[in-house]
Write a protein that holds these residues in place. Structure first.
Motif, PDB file in Angstrom:
ATOM      1  N   ASP A 173      41.922   7.392 -34.525  1.00 42.02           N
ATOM      2  CA  ASP A 173      41.819   6.440 -33.356  1.00 42.02           C
ATOM      3  C   ASP A 173      43.307   6.046 -32.995  1.00 42.02           C
ATOM      4  N   THR A 174      43.381   5.761 -31.782  1.00 41.72           N
ATOM      5  CA  THR A 174      44.684   5.014 -31.221  1.00 41.72           C
ATOM      6  C   THR A 174      44.512   3.703 -30.989  1.00 41.72           C
ATOM      7  N   MET A 175      45.417   2.741 -31.101  1.00 44.20           N
ATOM      8  CA  MET A 175      45.034   1.519 -30.587  1.00 44.20           C
ATOM      9  C   MET A 175      45.655   1.554 -29.151  1.00 44.20           C
ATOM     10  N   THR A 176      44.677   0.679 -28.139  1.00 45.17           N
ATOM     11  CA  THR A 176      45.153   0.575 -26.737  1.00 45.17           C
ATOM     12  C   THR A 176      45.797  -0.585 -26.613  1.00 45.17           C
ATOM     13  N   ALA A 177      46.591  -0.681 -25.479  1.00 42.22           N
ATOM     14  CA  ALA A 177      47.084  -2.018 -25.269  1.00 42.22           C
ATOM     15  C   ALA A 177      46.202  -3.169 -24.986  1.00 42.22           C
ATOM     16  N   SER A 211      28.233   8.773 -34.977  1.00 45.15           N
ATOM     17  CA  SER A 211      29.120   9.180 -33.901  1.00 45.15           C
ATOM     18  C   SER A 211      28.164  10.495 -33.118  1.00 45.15           C
ATOM     19  N   GLU A 212      27.138  11.093 -33.554  1.00 44.35           N
ATOM     20  CA  GLU A 212      26.451  11.847 -33.026  1.00 44.35           C
ATOM     21  C   GLU A 212      25.190  11.329 -32.255  1.00 44.35           C
ATOM     22  N   MET A 265      35.201   9.088 -33.555  1.00 47.18           N
ATOM     23  CA  MET A 265      34.764   9.931 -32.554  1.00 47.18           C
ATOM     24  C   MET A 265      33.307   9.766 -32.070  1.00 47.18           C
ATOM     25  N   LEU A 266      33.260  10.299 -31.034  1.00 50.08           N
ATOM     26  CA  LEU A 266      31.756  10.031 -30.114  1.00 50.08           C
ATOM     27  C   LEU A 266      31.377  11.262 -29.606  1.00 50.08           C
ATOM     28  N   GLN A 267      30.191  11.886 -30.189  1.00 49.45           N
ATOM     29  CA  GLN A 267      29.525  13.060 -29.862  1.00 49.45           C
ATOM     30  C   GLN A 267      28.494  12.948 -28.850  1.00 49.45           C
ATOM     31  N   LEU A 268      28.458  13.419 -27.799  1.00 43.88           N
ATOM     32  CA  LEU A 268      27.148  13.407 -26.866  1.00 43.88           C
ATOM     33  C   LEU A 268      27.104  14.779 -26.442  1.00 43.88           C
ATOM     34  N   GLU A 309      38.714   6.264 -29.313  1.00 43.33           N
ATOM     35  CA  GLU A 309      38.263   7.347 -30.092  1.00 43.33           C
ATOM     36  C   GLU A 309      38.066   8.681 -29.355  1.00 43.33           C
ATOM     37  N   LEU A 310      38.180   9.656 -29.839  1.00 42.71           N
ATOM     38  CA  LEU A 310      37.962  11.149 -29.307  1.00 42.71           C
ATOM     39  C   LEU A 310      36.355  11.346 -28.696  1.00 42.71           C
ATOM     40  N   VAL A 311      36.238  11.676 -27.545  1.00 45.68           N
ATOM     41  CA  VAL A 311      34.815  11.762 -26.854  1.00 45.68           C
ATOM     42  C   VAL A 311      34.849  13.374 -26.792  1.00 45.68           C
ATOM     43  N   VAL A 312      33.702  13.854 -27.606  1.00 42.51           N
ATOM     44  CA  VAL A 312      33.419  15.235 -27.682  1.00 42.51           C
ATOM     45  C   VAL A 312      32.161  15.569 -27.097  1.00 42.51           C
ATOM     46  N   LEU A 313      31.916  16.537 -25.853  1.00 41.81           N
ATOM     47  CA  LEU A 313      30.925  16.659 -25.282  1.00 41.81           C
ATOM     48  C   LEU A 313      30.267  18.302 -25.905  1.00 41.81           C
ATOM     49  N   ARG A 314      29.104  17.928 -26.287  1.00 38.74           N
ATOM     50  CA  ARG A 314      28.266  19.184 -27.047  1.00 38.74           C
ATOM     51  C   ARG A 314      27.486  19.789 -25.866  1.00 38.74           C
ATOM     52  N   GLU A 315      27.424  21.128 -26.190  1.00 36.62           N
ATOM     53  CA  GLU A 315      26.483  22.152 -25.009  1.00 36.62           C
ATOM     54  C   GLU A 315      25.103  21.464 -25.213  1.00 36.62           C
TER      55      GLU A 315
END
Ligand SMILES: [Zn+2]
Length: 148
Positions: free
Chosen positions: A131-135, A36-37, A1-4, A141-147
Protein backbone atom coordinates in the motif's frame (compact mmCIF):
# COMPACT_ATOMS: atom_id res chain seq x y z
CA UNK A 1 -5.79 -5.14 -1.66
CA UNK A 2 -9.48 -5.02 -2.43
CA UNK A 3 -10.96 -7.58 -4.82
CA UNK A 4 -14.50 -7.27 -6.08
CA UNK A 5 -16.46 -8.62 -9.03
CA UNK A 6 -17.33 -6.45 -12.01
CA UNK A 7 -20.95 -6.95 -11.03
CA UNK A 8 -20.31 -5.52 -7.55
CA UNK A 9 -18.51 -2.56 -9.10
CA UNK A 10 -21.52 -1.90 -11.35
CA UNK A 11 -23.84 -2.13 -8.33
CA UNK A 12 -21.74 0.45 -6.50
CA UNK A 13 -21.74 2.68 -9.56
CA UNK A 14 -25.53 2.35 -9.98
CA UNK A 15 -26.03 3.34 -6.35
CA UNK A 16 -23.71 6.34 -6.76
CA UNK A 17 -25.82 7.60 -9.69
CA UNK A 18 -29.11 6.78 -7.96
CA UNK A 19 -28.11 8.89 -4.96
CA UNK A 20 -26.69 11.76 -7.03
CA UNK A 21 -26.46 14.69 -6.24
CA UNK A 22 -26.14 13.31 -2.71
CA UNK A 23 -23.25 11.12 -1.71
CA UNK A 24 -24.11 7.42 -1.87
CA UNK A 25 -22.93 5.03 0.81
CA UNK A 26 -23.01 1.36 1.68
CA UNK A 27 -21.00 -1.48 3.15
CA UNK A 28 -18.70 -4.18 1.84
CA UNK A 29 -19.37 -7.70 3.09
CA UNK A 30 -16.84 -10.53 3.10
CA UNK A 31 -15.57 -13.52 5.05
CA UNK A 32 -13.74 -11.86 7.94
CA UNK A 33 -10.76 -14.19 7.44
CA UNK A 34 -10.41 -13.16 3.78
CA UNK A 35 -11.55 -9.57 4.09
CA UNK A 36 -9.99 -8.45 0.80
CA UNK A 37 -12.32 -10.67 -1.27
CA UNK A 38 -15.61 -8.82 -1.26
CA UNK A 39 -18.70 -11.03 -1.42
CA UNK A 40 -21.19 -8.20 -1.89
CA UNK A 41 -21.98 -4.52 -1.63
CA UNK A 42 -25.05 -3.41 0.31
CA UNK A 43 -26.33 0.11 -0.32
CA UNK A 44 -27.33 2.01 2.81
CA UNK A 45 -29.29 5.26 2.99
CA UNK A 46 -27.12 8.34 3.47
CA UNK A 47 -28.85 9.73 6.56
CA UNK A 48 -26.97 13.01 6.08
CA UNK A 49 -28.67 13.59 2.68
CA UNK A 50 -25.64 15.62 1.69
CA UNK A 51 -23.50 16.08 -1.40
CA UNK A 52 -20.46 16.71 0.82
CA UNK A 53 -20.50 13.94 3.40
CA UNK A 54 -22.33 10.78 4.41
CA UNK A 55 -23.76 9.10 7.49
CA UNK A 56 -24.67 5.43 7.26
CA UNK A 57 -28.30 5.14 8.39
CA UNK A 58 -27.85 3.41 11.80
CA UNK A 59 -30.86 1.04 11.51
CA UNK A 60 -29.92 -0.07 7.99
CA UNK A 61 -26.34 -0.51 9.04
CA UNK A 62 -27.38 -2.73 11.95
CA UNK A 63 -29.51 -4.84 9.60
CA UNK A 64 -26.62 -5.24 7.17
CA UNK A 65 -24.37 -6.32 10.02
CA UNK A 66 -26.95 -8.86 11.26
CA UNK A 67 -27.44 -10.31 7.77
CA UNK A 68 -23.70 -10.71 7.41
CA UNK A 69 -23.49 -12.33 10.87
CA UNK A 70 -26.23 -14.83 9.96
CA UNK A 71 -24.14 -15.93 6.97
CA UNK A 72 -20.94 -16.04 9.03
CA UNK A 73 -19.70 -13.06 7.06
CA UNK A 74 -18.76 -9.59 8.27
CA UNK A 75 -18.91 -5.95 7.28
CA UNK A 76 -15.31 -5.30 6.26
CA UNK A 77 -15.54 -1.84 4.81
CA UNK A 78 -17.54 1.10 3.65
CA UNK A 79 -18.11 2.61 0.22
CA UNK A 80 -19.17 6.16 -0.51
CA UNK A 81 -19.29 8.43 -3.50
CA UNK A 82 -17.72 11.78 -4.18
CA UNK A 83 -19.89 13.77 -6.54
CA UNK A 84 -17.55 16.70 -7.21
CA UNK A 85 -14.10 15.67 -6.02
CA UNK A 86 -11.62 12.93 -6.91
CA UNK A 87 -11.69 9.49 -5.28
CA UNK A 88 -9.37 10.40 -2.41
CA UNK A 89 -10.36 10.66 1.27
CA UNK A 90 -11.46 14.10 2.40
CA UNK A 91 -10.26 15.41 5.79
CA UNK A 92 -13.69 14.35 7.15
CA UNK A 93 -13.21 10.82 5.76
CA UNK A 94 -9.80 10.51 7.41
CA UNK A 95 -11.24 11.76 10.68
CA UNK A 96 -14.16 9.30 10.51
CA UNK A 97 -11.93 6.37 9.55
CA UNK A 98 -9.66 7.07 12.51
CA UNK A 99 -12.42 7.05 15.12
CA UNK A 100 -11.94 4.45 17.90
CA UNK A 101 -15.19 2.59 17.08
CA UNK A 102 -14.29 2.14 13.41
CA UNK A 103 -12.22 -1.01 12.80
CA UNK A 104 -8.79 0.13 11.50
CA UNK A 105 -8.80 -2.82 9.09
CA UNK A 106 -11.86 -1.49 7.23
CA UNK A 107 -11.60 -0.82 3.54
CA UNK A 108 -12.65 2.72 2.60
CA UNK A 109 -13.65 2.50 -1.03
CA UNK A 110 -14.50 5.77 -2.77
CA UNK A 111 -16.18 6.14 -6.15
CA UNK A 112 -15.85 9.52 -7.81
CA UNK A 113 -18.32 10.89 -10.35
CA UNK A 114 -16.39 14.15 -10.65
CA UNK A 115 -14.99 13.47 -14.11
CA UNK A 116 -16.54 11.82 -17.16
CA UNK A 117 -15.09 8.44 -16.23
CA UNK A 118 -16.11 7.04 -12.81
CA UNK A 119 -13.13 6.29 -10.64
CA UNK A 120 -12.82 3.73 -7.83
CA UNK A 121 -10.07 3.79 -5.21
CA UNK A 122 -9.74 2.15 -1.83
CA UNK A 123 -7.94 3.18 1.33
CA UNK A 124 -7.16 1.90 4.80
CA UNK A 125 -6.03 3.55 8.00
CA UNK A 126 -3.29 0.97 8.50
CA UNK A 127 -1.14 0.34 5.43
CA UNK A 128 -0.74 -3.29 4.33
CA UNK A 129 1.96 -4.78 2.12
CA UNK A 130 2.33 -2.81 -1.09
CA UNK A 131 0.00 0.00 0.00
CA UNK A 132 1.09 3.59 -0.54
CA UNK A 133 0.45 6.38 1.92
CA UNK A 134 -1.49 9.28 0.45
CA UNK A 135 -1.08 12.92 1.27
CA UNK A 136 -4.45 12.66 3.02
CA UNK A 137 -2.98 10.32 5.64
CA UNK A 138 -4.57 7.01 4.64
CA UNK A 139 -2.95 4.17 2.73
CA UNK A 140 -4.19 3.51 -0.79
CA UNK A 141 -4.60 -0.16 -1.66
CA UNK A 142 -4.77 -1.91 -5.01
CA UNK A 143 -8.30 -2.51 -6.35
CA UNK A 144 -8.74 -5.65 -8.48
CA UNK A 145 -11.92 -6.34 -10.46
CA UNK A 146 -12.73 -10.04 -10.80
CA UNK A 147 -14.72 -11.49 -13.69
CA UNK A 148 -17.24 -12.85 -11.21
ZN1 LIG B 1 -15.58 11.27 1.23
Amino acid sequence: MLQLSRRTWLEILAEAWRSYPHEACGVLVADAAIDSEIVRFEPIVNAAESSRFFTLDPAEYLNAERRADDERLAVVGVVHSHTHTAAYPSPTDVEEASKPLVPPTWHWAIVSLASGVPELRSFRVKPGDGDTMTAAGMAEELVVLRER
